[in-house]
Scaffold this active site. Sequence first.
Site, PDB file in Angstrom:
ATOM      1  NE  ARG A  18      -0.233  -9.789  -0.848  1.00 11.36           N
ATOM      2  CZ  ARG A  18      -1.258 -10.208  -0.112  1.00 11.36           C
ATOM      3  NH1 ARG A  18      -1.090 -10.453   1.172  1.00 11.36           N
ATOM      4  NH2 ARG A  18      -2.456 -10.392  -0.659  1.00 11.36           N
TER       5      ARG A  18
ATOM      6  N   GLY B 262     -20.401 -13.925  -5.377  1.00 13.55           N
ATOM      7  CA  GLY B 262     -19.178 -13.139  -5.331  1.00 13.55           C
ATOM      8  C   GLY B 262     -19.341 -11.736  -4.796  1.00 13.55           C
TER       9      GLY B 262
ATOM     10  CD  GLU C 223     -13.924 -10.068  -0.290  1.00 12.63           C
ATOM     11  OE1 GLU C 223     -13.344 -11.164  -0.400  1.00 12.63           O
ATOM     12  OE2 GLU C 223     -13.812  -9.142  -1.114  1.00 12.63           O
TER      13      GLU C 223
ATOM     14  CE  LYS D  95     -16.823   2.030   0.602  1.00 12.51           C
ATOM     15  NZ  LYS D  95     -17.700   1.047  -0.067  1.00 12.51           N
TER      16      LYS D  95
ATOM     17  N   GLY E  73     -16.376  -3.364  -7.600  1.00 11.84           N
ATOM     18  CA  GLY E  73     -16.031  -4.145  -8.781  1.00 11.84           C
ATOM     19  C   GLY E  73     -14.795  -3.590  -9.455  1.00 11.84           C
TER      20      GLY E  73
END
Length: 430
Positions: free
Chosen positions: A48, A189, A192, A207, A306
């Site tokens: 983007r 981390g 979110e 999933k 990750g």
Amino acid sequence: MMRTRPLKVALLGCGVVGSEVARIMTTHADDLAARIGAPVELAGVAVRRPSKVREGIDPALVTSDATALVKRGDIDVVVEVIGGIEPARTLITTAFEHGASVVSANKALLAQDGAALHAAAEQHGRDLYYEAAVAGAIPLIRPLRESLAGDKVNRVLGIVNGTTNFILDKMDSTGAGYQEALDEATALGYAEADPTADVEGFDAAAKAAILAGIAFHTRVRLDDVYREGMTEVTAADFASAKEMGCTIKLLAICERAQDGESVTARVHPAMIPLTHPLASVRGAYNAVFVESDASGQLMFYGPGAGGAPTASAVLGDLVAVCRNRLSGATGPGESAYAALPVSGMGEVVTRYHISLDVADKPGVLAQVATVFSEHGVSIDTVRQQGKDGEASLVVVTHRASDAALNGTVEALRKLDTVRGVASIMRVEGE
């Protein structure tokens, strides 16, 4: 003999995962070429914000026009790691139309439109691979659709979201409350800024839909998956679990009915015995437990998210797709021949742990037991504690249907001696 003309790869997205894909393609270029039988060349990167400096990537390869990139016609494989429904869906189908195979990590799109994407891939004679869409680096999709293709899978039970497992593990090991554990996950981390997709089970449900479809050769969409988040799990629930020799995990569960004529897929918190392999999965790790007729019980374990772990799964698919490209073949497509009906949650049979706030007076236990009996729900154990006119009553049932349990709870709420239902949790893994 190795082919000298490189296979060209277009990368859609260059965030945490995409940047790792590009890095590995560059640093391991010789090994990848040897494994594939031809060099692979990063031919374009769609992002983007093309003006942003991306270490290790030639700025000349970067573009904001993803559509033009996938339409080039000389692209052999498109790697899609942008996520979301659109423009990913249109870009993937456009890639097929212009001769490219696709490697994707897009669980949301595959759970919603997997059948249509597989049909488009088949129509154009191209591959659609998506190992990275479920459980990061853990090899799971390929074992289910290839290694176990000759077996009958009956159940898939797993921890498929690292954020929720980190939070629940922290609550279990330290006694922290939900918000405190979430704050730590955010600081590290693992969560979110908006953790809704994780903690409300949307990520795990996508999933579960993918896993159920592959395991049972049946089309299972995201809307077919029962979903319950883990935001209401409390320290008191963990205390009760420990008294039972259990812990609490957010589980994705896909299983055949006992008669084999239908399947269910669900995501919800559950107590599992400390003796079960999934109980020992700590931190942000994922693990999936597979039960099949011939193989018995299998467990897949590892980092479920990750940049580098997910990129590892993407590169594994890239190697397979490139090999297919060189040989003029395609790998396994959709297998939905069984077309089993997907049952609702009401038909699921499991054990339950119910905590009630009741009046501390004679006859309460008898009233509660009568309600369970009238609804056909058998009681395994009961524990009662109370003082000053108030008490807590913890009931653990034998296996019962969700519909029967819901009817029982509604009837319990109508008793004058029941002040409230403090918590209801399923007990799995036994």
